[in-house]
Design a protein around this motif. Structure first.
Motif, PDB file in Angstrom:
ATOM      1  N   CYS A   8      -5.691  17.141 -33.426  1.00 19.08           N
ATOM      2  CA  CYS A   8      -6.215  15.997 -33.180  1.00 19.08           C
ATOM      3  C   CYS A   8      -7.902  16.269 -32.850  1.00 19.08           C
ATOM      4  CB  CYS A   8      -6.062  15.300 -31.625  1.00 19.08           C
ATOM      5  SG  CYS A   8      -6.093  16.324 -30.192  1.00 19.08           S
ATOM      6  N   LYS A   9      -8.388  17.773 -33.050  1.00 20.08           N
ATOM      7  CA  LYS A   9      -9.581  17.894 -33.198  1.00 20.08           C
ATOM      8  C   LYS A   9     -10.375  17.914 -31.649  1.00 20.08           C
ATOM      9  CE  LYS A   9      -9.360  19.538 -37.097  1.00 20.08           C
ATOM     10  NZ  LYS A   9      -8.202  20.673 -37.476  1.00 20.08           N
ATOM     11  N   ARG A  10      -9.616  17.677 -30.544  1.00 17.23           N
ATOM     12  CA  ARG A  10     -10.320  17.457 -29.373  1.00 17.23           C
ATOM     13  C   ARG A  10     -10.323  18.898 -28.551  1.00 17.23           C
ATOM     14  NH1 ARG A  10      -8.071  11.602 -27.600  1.00 17.23           N
ATOM     15  NH2 ARG A  10      -8.996  10.526 -29.308  1.00 17.23           N
ATOM     16  N   TRP A  11     -11.108  18.818 -27.658  1.00 16.75           N
ATOM     17  CA  TRP A  11     -11.132  20.134 -26.877  1.00 16.75           C
ATOM     18  C   TRP A  11     -10.250  19.964 -25.506  1.00 16.75           C
ATOM     19  CZ3 TRP A  11     -13.433  24.324 -27.938  1.00 16.75           C
ATOM     20  CH2 TRP A  11     -14.377  24.459 -29.186  1.00 16.75           C
ATOM     21  N   THR A  12      -9.553  21.052 -25.277  1.00 16.93           N
ATOM     22  CA  THR A  12      -8.543  20.981 -24.341  1.00 16.93           C
ATOM     23  C   THR A  12      -8.608  22.210 -23.309  1.00 16.93           C
ATOM     24  OG1 THR A  12      -6.355  20.662 -23.500  1.00 16.93           O
ATOM     25  CG2 THR A  12      -6.649  21.809 -25.630  1.00 16.93           C
ATOM     26  N   TYR A  13      -8.451  22.185 -22.004  1.00 13.55           N
ATOM     27  CA  TYR A  13      -8.452  23.154 -21.219  1.00 13.55           C
ATOM     28  C   TYR A  13      -7.051  23.839 -20.964  1.00 13.55           C
ATOM     29  CZ  TYR A  13     -13.109  22.568 -19.877  1.00 13.55           C
ATOM     30  OH  TYR A  13     -14.531  22.296 -19.948  1.00 13.55           O
ATOM     31  N   ALA A  14      -6.099  23.196 -21.619  1.00 16.56           N
ATOM     32  CA  ALA A  14      -4.674  23.454 -21.321  1.00 16.56           C
ATOM     33  C   ALA A  14      -3.954  23.806 -22.835  1.00 16.56           C
ATOM     34  CB  ALA A  14      -3.857  22.366 -20.786  1.00 16.56           C
ATOM     35  N   ALA A  15      -4.691  24.677 -23.445  1.00 13.98           N
ATOM     36  CA  ALA A  15      -4.207  24.813 -25.015  1.00 13.98           C
ATOM     37  C   ALA A  15      -3.139  25.748 -25.153  1.00 13.98           C
ATOM     38  CB  ALA A  15      -5.435  25.662 -25.612  1.00 13.98           C
ATOM     39  N   VAL A  16      -2.207  25.325 -25.956  1.00 14.75           N
ATOM     40  CA  VAL A  16      -1.023  26.237 -26.149  1.00 14.75           C
ATOM     41  C   VAL A  16      -1.270  26.985 -27.649  1.00 14.75           C
ATOM     42  CG1 VAL A  16       1.402  25.872 -26.488  1.00 14.75           C
ATOM     43  CG2 VAL A  16       0.246  24.478 -24.811  1.00 14.75           C
ATOM     44  N   GLU A  17      -0.891  27.987 -27.665  1.00 17.46           N
ATOM     45  CA  GLU A  17      -1.075  28.843 -28.900  1.00 17.46           C
ATOM     46  C   GLU A  17       0.424  28.220 -29.973  1.00 17.46           C
ATOM     47  OE1 GLU A  17      -0.974  33.207 -30.779  1.00 17.46           O
ATOM     48  OE2 GLU A  17      -1.115  33.094 -28.836  1.00 17.46           O
ATOM     49  N   VAL A  18      -0.187  27.817 -30.764  1.00 15.86           N
ATOM     50  CA  VAL A  18       1.092  27.086 -31.861  1.00 15.86           C
ATOM     51  C   VAL A  18       0.968  27.846 -33.159  1.00 15.86           C
ATOM     52  CG1 VAL A  18       0.618  24.891 -30.950  1.00 15.86           C
ATOM     53  CG2 VAL A  18      -0.678  25.310 -32.845  1.00 15.86           C
ATOM     54  N   GLY A  19       0.172  28.905 -33.627  1.00 12.16           N
ATOM     55  CA  GLY A  19       0.663  29.561 -34.625  1.00 12.16           C
ATOM     56  C   GLY A  19      -0.616  30.601 -34.682  1.00 12.16           C
ATOM     57  N   TYR A  20      -0.604  31.454 -35.752  1.00 10.37           N
ATOM     58  CA  TYR A  20      -1.427  32.432 -36.176  1.00 10.37           C
ATOM     59  C   TYR A  20      -1.465  32.814 -37.671  1.00 10.37           C
ATOM     60  CZ  TYR A  20      -3.647  37.276 -35.696  1.00 10.37           C
ATOM     61  OH  TYR A  20      -4.669  38.254 -35.896  1.00 10.37           O
ATOM     62  N   ILE A  21      -2.808  32.541 -38.107  1.00  6.54           N
ATOM     63  CA  ILE A  21      -2.803  32.835 -39.731  1.00  6.54           C
ATOM     64  C   ILE A  21      -3.622  34.270 -39.928  1.00  6.54           C
ATOM     65  CG2 ILE A  21      -3.983  31.995 -41.536  1.00  6.54           C
ATOM     66  CD1 ILE A  21      -4.104  29.452 -40.127  1.00  6.54           C
ATOM     67  N   GLU A  22      -2.721  35.178 -40.689  1.00  6.38           N
ATOM     68  CA  GLU A  22      -3.460  36.133 -41.275  1.00  6.38           C
ATOM     69  C   GLU A  22      -4.216  36.214 -42.087  1.00  6.38           C
ATOM     70  OE1 GLU A  22      -2.642  39.551 -39.960  1.00  6.38           O
ATOM     71  OE2 GLU A  22      -1.158  38.995 -38.702  1.00  6.38           O
ATOM     72  N   ARG A  23      -5.316  36.907 -42.126  1.00  7.70           N
ATOM     73  CA  ARG A  23      -6.150  37.108 -43.248  1.00  7.70           C
ATOM     74  C   ARG A  23      -6.357  38.399 -43.984  1.00  7.70           C
ATOM     75  NH1 ARG A  23     -11.639  34.295 -40.752  1.00  7.70           N
ATOM     76  NH2 ARG A  23     -11.750  36.397 -39.936  1.00  7.70           N
ATOM     77  N   ALA A  24      -6.702  38.452 -45.230  1.00  6.54           N
ATOM     78  CA  ALA A  24      -6.846  39.576 -45.976  1.00  6.54           C
ATOM     79  C   ALA A  24      -7.794  40.661 -45.462  1.00  6.54           C
ATOM     80  CB  ALA A  24      -7.095  39.326 -47.530  1.00  6.54           C
ATOM     81  N   ARG A  69     -11.304  27.002 -23.104  1.00  7.01           N
ATOM     82  CA  ARG A  69     -10.983  25.553 -23.883  1.00  7.01           C
ATOM     83  C   ARG A  69     -10.783  26.060 -25.170  1.00  7.01           C
ATOM     84  NH1 ARG A  69     -15.751  21.497 -24.067  1.00  7.01           N
ATOM     85  NH2 ARG A  69     -17.380  22.591 -25.190  1.00  7.01           N
ATOM     86  N   ALA A  70      -9.927  25.313 -25.808  1.00  9.85           N
ATOM     87  CA  ALA A  70      -9.827  25.346 -27.400  1.00  9.85           C
ATOM     88  C   ALA A  70      -9.722  24.014 -28.212  1.00  9.85           C
ATOM     89  CB  ALA A  70      -8.619  26.527 -27.450  1.00  9.85           C
ATOM     90  N   LEU A  71      -9.901  24.066 -29.145  1.00  7.12           N
ATOM     91  CA  LEU A  71      -9.837  22.748 -29.982  1.00  7.12           C
ATOM     92  C   LEU A  71      -8.517  22.725 -30.577  1.00  7.12           C
ATOM     93  CD1 LEU A  71     -11.781  20.702 -31.244  1.00  7.12           C
ATOM     94  CD2 LEU A  71     -11.880  22.495 -33.303  1.00  7.12           C
ATOM     95  N   CYS A  72      -7.958  21.557 -30.517  1.00  6.77           N
ATOM     96  CA  CYS A  72      -6.545  21.164 -30.828  1.00  6.77           C
ATOM     97  C   CYS A  72      -6.738  21.352 -32.488  1.00  6.77           C
ATOM     98  CB  CYS A  72      -6.063  20.045 -30.410  1.00  6.77           C
ATOM     99  SG  CYS A  72      -4.459  19.459 -30.709  1.00  6.77           S
ATOM    100  N   CYS A  73      -5.797  21.937 -33.155  1.00 13.78           N
ATOM    101  CA  CYS A  73      -5.864  21.818 -34.661  1.00 13.78           C
ATOM    102  C   CYS A  73      -5.165  20.513 -35.145  1.00 13.78           C
ATOM    103  CB  CYS A  73      -4.853  23.037 -35.211  1.00 13.78           C
ATOM    104  SG  CYS A  73      -3.381  22.979 -34.779  1.00 13.78           S
TER     105      CYS A  73
END
Length: 68
Positions: free
Chosen positions: A22-38, A16-20
């Motif tokens: 609504c901040k709720r946990w979901t078992y049907a998470a969809v990847e909506v983005g990726y943030i590169e870090r230094a 499961r993952a946290l929705c970025c």
């Protein structure tokens, strides 16, 4: 698929993952983005199905690379 494959393969782990949004946990998470870090690995942004459709798509890993 063979009978042996059906009995020896394990089911995928339930994650499961946290929705970025609504901040709720979901078992049907969809990847909506990726943030590169230094330094270190990047961060995957997940959204629940109801919010994922409304979010502006962000770049996924490799989409901003030049060349090839």
């Amino acid at each position: 698929m063979t009978r042996e494959a059906l009995t020896t393969e394990t089911a995928p782990p339930v994650t499961r993952a946290l929705c970025c949004r609504c901040k709720r946990w979901t078992y049907a998470a969809v990847e909506v983005g990726y943030i590169e870090r230094a330094s270190g690995p990047g961060v995957v942004l997940w959204g629940c199905p109801s919010h994922a459709m409304a979010m502006i798509p962000r770049p996924m890993p490799g989409e901003l690379e030049r060349g090839a």
